[in-house]
Design an enzyme around this catalytic site. Structure first.
Site, PDB file in Angstrom:
ATOM      1  N   ARG A  65      -3.039 -24.661  67.093  1.00 48.32           N
ATOM      2  CA  ARG A  65      -4.223 -25.174  66.403  1.00 48.32           C
ATOM      3  C   ARG A  65      -4.175 -26.695  66.273  1.00 48.32           C
ATOM      4  O   ARG A  65      -5.189 -27.368  66.395  1.00 48.32           O
ATOM      5  CB  ARG A  65      -4.328 -24.591  64.994  1.00 48.32           C
ATOM      6  CG  ARG A  65      -4.293 -23.103  64.915  1.00 48.32           C
ATOM      7  CD  ARG A  65      -5.637 -22.489  64.603  1.00 48.32           C
ATOM      8  NE  ARG A  65      -5.460 -21.120  64.159  1.00 48.32           N
ATOM      9  CZ  ARG A  65      -5.116 -20.108  64.945  1.00 48.32           C
ATOM     10  NH1 ARG A  65      -4.883 -20.308  66.226  1.00 48.32           N
ATOM     11  NH2 ARG A  65      -4.986 -18.878  64.469  1.00 48.32           N
ATOM     12  N   HIS A  69      -7.050 -29.196  67.304  1.00 48.59           N
ATOM     13  CA  HIS A  69      -7.683 -30.069  66.324  1.00 48.59           C
ATOM     14  C   HIS A  69      -7.464 -31.536  66.663  1.00 48.59           C
ATOM     15  O   HIS A  69      -8.285 -32.380  66.311  1.00 48.59           O
ATOM     16  CB  HIS A  69      -7.142 -29.763  64.926  1.00 48.59           C
ATOM     17  CG  HIS A  69      -7.690 -28.501  64.345  1.00 48.59           C
ATOM     18  ND1 HIS A  69      -7.903 -28.318  62.995  1.00 48.59           N
ATOM     19  CD2 HIS A  69      -8.071 -27.334  64.930  1.00 48.59           C
ATOM     20  CE1 HIS A  69      -8.402 -27.105  62.776  1.00 48.59           C
ATOM     21  NE2 HIS A  69      -8.497 -26.486  63.942  1.00 48.59           N
TER      22      HIS A  69
END
Length: 330
Positions: A65, A69
């Protein structure tokens, strides 16, 4: 036989073209980028990821993630790793990233070892890209070659997050547009959404689907009722406990597989932005295809991750190689 010599302008033009080509090649990402300058770079990163994941399987999802991001905000420049200061709230402290992202200490550990071995050579952005690949591979996904050569950015603003990261409430058209803004097709959007097959989510990211869906119904009608009951037990209404989390994938939350898509077919997509994939014929067909052909999804996911790792990269003489990933060089 002609003895006409090339004029000065022709020579200059050739030299300029050669120089431009050299600069272009220098600025490209390359597989094996550190082969000569820091040959153990990828091994050191993988070793630190392995140690982190061995002690906490959830770290794999955190690192995956984190790379996502990072790349969707200002490009893959390691800006998500920068700490806030008294005068600036950095990306990592935006509500979308804190407390959901984790694994920073794994990046720190890898960076410290790399600085000891190859001072000022390996960028934090590349460490994060390698760590994301290793996380996928260590949880059962396909390994893939990650080209290196990214350099680190010097700007990290929490205010950049909202316009660049897809929210868990987006519908399929909004998701398609947001990914298109980053150069992805709708098909690639569905493929990358499969990253939700590992990890967990905080209750605050989806509780509106359980208790305040809209003015007509309190519970999202697209959510499997039995699953909704289970989620309500795990996420009581009105709770402000930031530690309440549930797995993104109901059956195999620690394995990179197509369980995410199976959940969607069973109306158990945790986010509205997951279940919305069934509201469009093309994306629904792809969800079904991924369930039928897991290896195809694995290959497509690997390809999409490599493509994502190229978003807005800084190369050549742009950016810097941070000595510590949490702070820009002074």
């Amino acid at each position: 036989m002609s003895t006409k010599k090339p004029n000065c302008m022709s020579i200059i033009l050739v030299l300029v073209l050669v120089l431009c080509q050299c600069i272009r090649l220098k600025a490209q990402l390359q597989v094996g980028f550190y082969a000569a300058s820091c040959s153990m770079a990828e091994f050191i990163v993988k070793d630190e990821v392995r140690k982190g994941v061995s002690s906490d399987k959830g770290m794999a999802a955190g690192l995956l993630r984190m790379h996502f991001h990072d790349c969707f905000v200002r490009g893959c420049d390691g800006s998500v790793l920068i700490d806030s200061t008294p005068s600036n709230t950095a990306e990592k402290d935006s509500p979308a990233n804190n407390p959901s992202l984790r694994g920073y200490e794994i990046i720190d550990n890898a960076k410290a070892r790399l600085e000891a071995s190859c001072k000022g050579v390996v960028s934090c952005a590349d460490i994060l890209a390698f760590a994301a690949r290793d996380s996928v591979e260590m949880t059962g996904g396909l390994g893939y070659d990650v080209p290196g050569g990214r350099r680190d950015g010097r700007i990290s603003l929490a205010s950049d997050i909202q316009a660049n990261l897809p929210a868990p409430t987006l519908n399929v058209n909004q998701l398609t547009q947001m990914f298109a803004n980053k150069g992805f097709t709708q098909e690639e959007m569905v493929t990358l959404s499969g990253g939700h097959t590992i990890g967990r989510s905080h209750c605050t990211s989806f509780s509106a689907r359980l208790y305040s869906f809209n003015t007509t119904v309190s519970q999202d009608p697209s959510l499997d009722p039995t699953y909704a009951t289970q989620l309500k037990q795990q996420c009581p209404q009105g709770s402000t406990n930031p530690n309440l989390v549930v797995p993104m994938d109901t059956l195999s939350p620690s394995t990179t597989d197509v369980g995410y898509y199976r959940d969607i077919l069973a109306n158990k997509g945790l986010f509205g932005s997951d279940q919305t994939l069934m509201t469009n014929t093309a994306t629904a067909n792809q969800v079904n295809q991924n369930v039928r052909n897991p290896m195809l999804w694995s290959r497509n996911f690997a390809d999409a991750m490599v493509k994502m790792g190229r978003i807005g990269v800084l190369t050549g003489n742009n950016g810097e190689i941070r000595a510590k990933c949490r702070v820009i060089n002074s």
